[in-house]
Design a protein around this motif. Structure first.
Motif, mmCIF file in Angstrom:
data_model
loop_
_atom_site.group_PDB
_atom_site.id
_atom_site.type_symbol
_atom_site.label_atom_id
_atom_site.label_comp_id
_atom_site.label_asym_id
_atom_site.label_seq_id
_atom_site.Cartn_x
_atom_site.Cartn_y
_atom_site.Cartn_z
ATOM 1 N N UNK A 85 0.839 -1.212 0.000
ATOM 2 C CA UNK A 85 0.000 0.000 0.000
ATOM 3 C C UNK A 85 0.870 1.256 0.000
ATOM 4 N N UNK A 86 1.937 1.240 0.793
ATOM 5 C CA UNK A 86 2.847 2.389 0.850
ATOM 6 C C UNK A 86 3.482 2.636 -0.515
ATOM 7 N N UNK A 87 3.904 1.568 -1.192
ATOM 8 C CA UNK A 87 4.514 1.723 -2.515
ATOM 9 C C UNK A 87 3.520 2.283 -3.524
ATOM 10 N N UNK A 88 2.277 1.804 -3.487
ATOM 11 C CA UNK A 88 1.251 2.310 -4.407
ATOM 12 C C UNK A 88 1.064 3.809 -4.214
ATOM 13 N N UNK A 89 0.988 4.246 -2.946
ATOM 14 C CA UNK A 89 0.731 5.650 -2.648
ATOM 15 C C UNK A 89 1.834 6.573 -3.165
ATOM 16 N N UNK A 90 3.019 6.014 -3.431
ATOM 17 C CA UNK A 90 4.094 6.835 -4.003
ATOM 18 C C UNK A 90 3.798 7.216 -5.455
ATOM 19 N N UNK A 91 2.872 6.489 -6.088
ATOM 20 C CA UNK A 91 2.514 6.758 -7.487
ATOM 21 C C UNK A 91 1.156 7.428 -7.633
ATOM 22 N N UNK A 92 0.170 6.956 -6.881
ATOM 23 C CA UNK A 92 -1.201 7.417 -7.079
ATOM 24 C C UNK A 92 -2.014 7.161 -5.809
ATOM 25 N N UNK A 93 -3.021 7.987 -5.610
ATOM 26 C CA UNK A 93 -3.953 7.772 -4.512
ATOM 27 C C UNK A 93 -5.033 6.801 -4.986
ATOM 28 N N UNK A 94 -5.257 5.765 -4.210
ATOM 29 C CA UNK A 94 -6.221 4.726 -4.566
ATOM 30 C C UNK A 94 -7.480 4.899 -3.730
ATOM 31 N N UNK A 95 -8.634 4.729 -4.356
ATOM 32 C CA UNK A 95 -9.893 4.723 -3.609
ATOM 33 C C UNK A 95 -10.093 3.333 -3.028
ATOM 34 N N UNK A 96 -10.259 3.255 -1.724
ATOM 35 C CA UNK A 96 -10.491 1.968 -1.060
ATOM 36 C C UNK A 96 -11.911 1.950 -0.525
ATOM 37 N N UNK A 97 -12.649 0.918 -0.889
ATOM 38 C CA UNK A 97 -14.031 0.778 -0.439
ATOM 39 C C UNK A 97 -14.126 -0.482 0.399
#
Length: 198
Positions: free
Chosen positions: A68-80
């Motif tokens: 999750x931390x690595x993803x956030x370095x590229x883009x903000x993800x919507x989590x439902x």
């Protein structure tokens, strides 16, 4: 060009697919990524000793947090925090019904694991998982490059791979590359080299 990706399942497979796609964002391609998950992944009970680059006896929770931390370095993800109940539409115009409302997407990744599959709107796609020793485990029928139906892909254990984190990571990366290839119309991968990301 912006593409909406809906990933059903927020464990290792779903998150790794999201990471691969997020890392491919550039000036020509952008992703709006939504992950639908209700927090029931088997990885949360695991302690891992054989995944490269992770310390021995790392917990499943730590692996999830790191991806999750690595993803956030590229883009903000919507989590439902929800359960997906139905998929309708076609590539470029999918509607995913959830217990928290509807989500629209251009592509869908089913990273739902092997415990069962009760999302309606697709043909009967479950079959026995032949590489898991526990009874009652399932995989989802798919063709080449994890394609279930135009625009809908499977990733991770739900595709029928062996239930190891390393196998799941590789399979979900292939799913993400299949989507990138479909968007571009030619086999596509994401490679970096020293200094390529500044």
């Amino acid at each position: 060009m912006k593409k909406r990706i809906v990933i059903i399942g927020g464990s290792v497979a779903g998150l790794n697919a999201a990471l691969i796609l997020a890392s491919a964002i550039n000036k020509e391609l952008e992703f709006d990524i939504t992950i639908i998950d209700n927090g029931g992944g088997d990885i949360l009970k695991a302690e891992i000793h054989n995944v490269p680059f992770f310390p021995k006896s790392v917990s499943g929770e730590a692996i999830i947090a790191q991806i999750k931390k690595q993803i956030q370095e590229f883009v903000s993800v919507s989590a439902i925090n929800a359960k997906a109940t139905e998929i309708s539409g076609s590539k470029g115009a999918f509607t995913i019904k959830t217990t928290q409302g509807d989500v629209a997407g251009d592509y869908v990744i089913l990273a739902t694991g092997a415990n069962g599959f009760d999302i309606t709107g697709l043909d009967e796609i479950t079959q026995p998982h032949t590489l898991m020793t526990k009874p009652g485990k399932i995989k989802l029928k798919h063709g080449e490059r994890n394609l279930i139906k135009d625009g809908i892909y499977v990733a991770g254990i739900a595709s029928g791979v062996t239930s190891m984190v390393s196998c799941t990571l590789g399979d979900s990366a292939e799913t993400a590359c299949a989507i990138l290839s479909d968007i571009k119309g030619t086999p596509t991968i994401v490679h970096d080299f020293k200094g390529s990301r500044g």
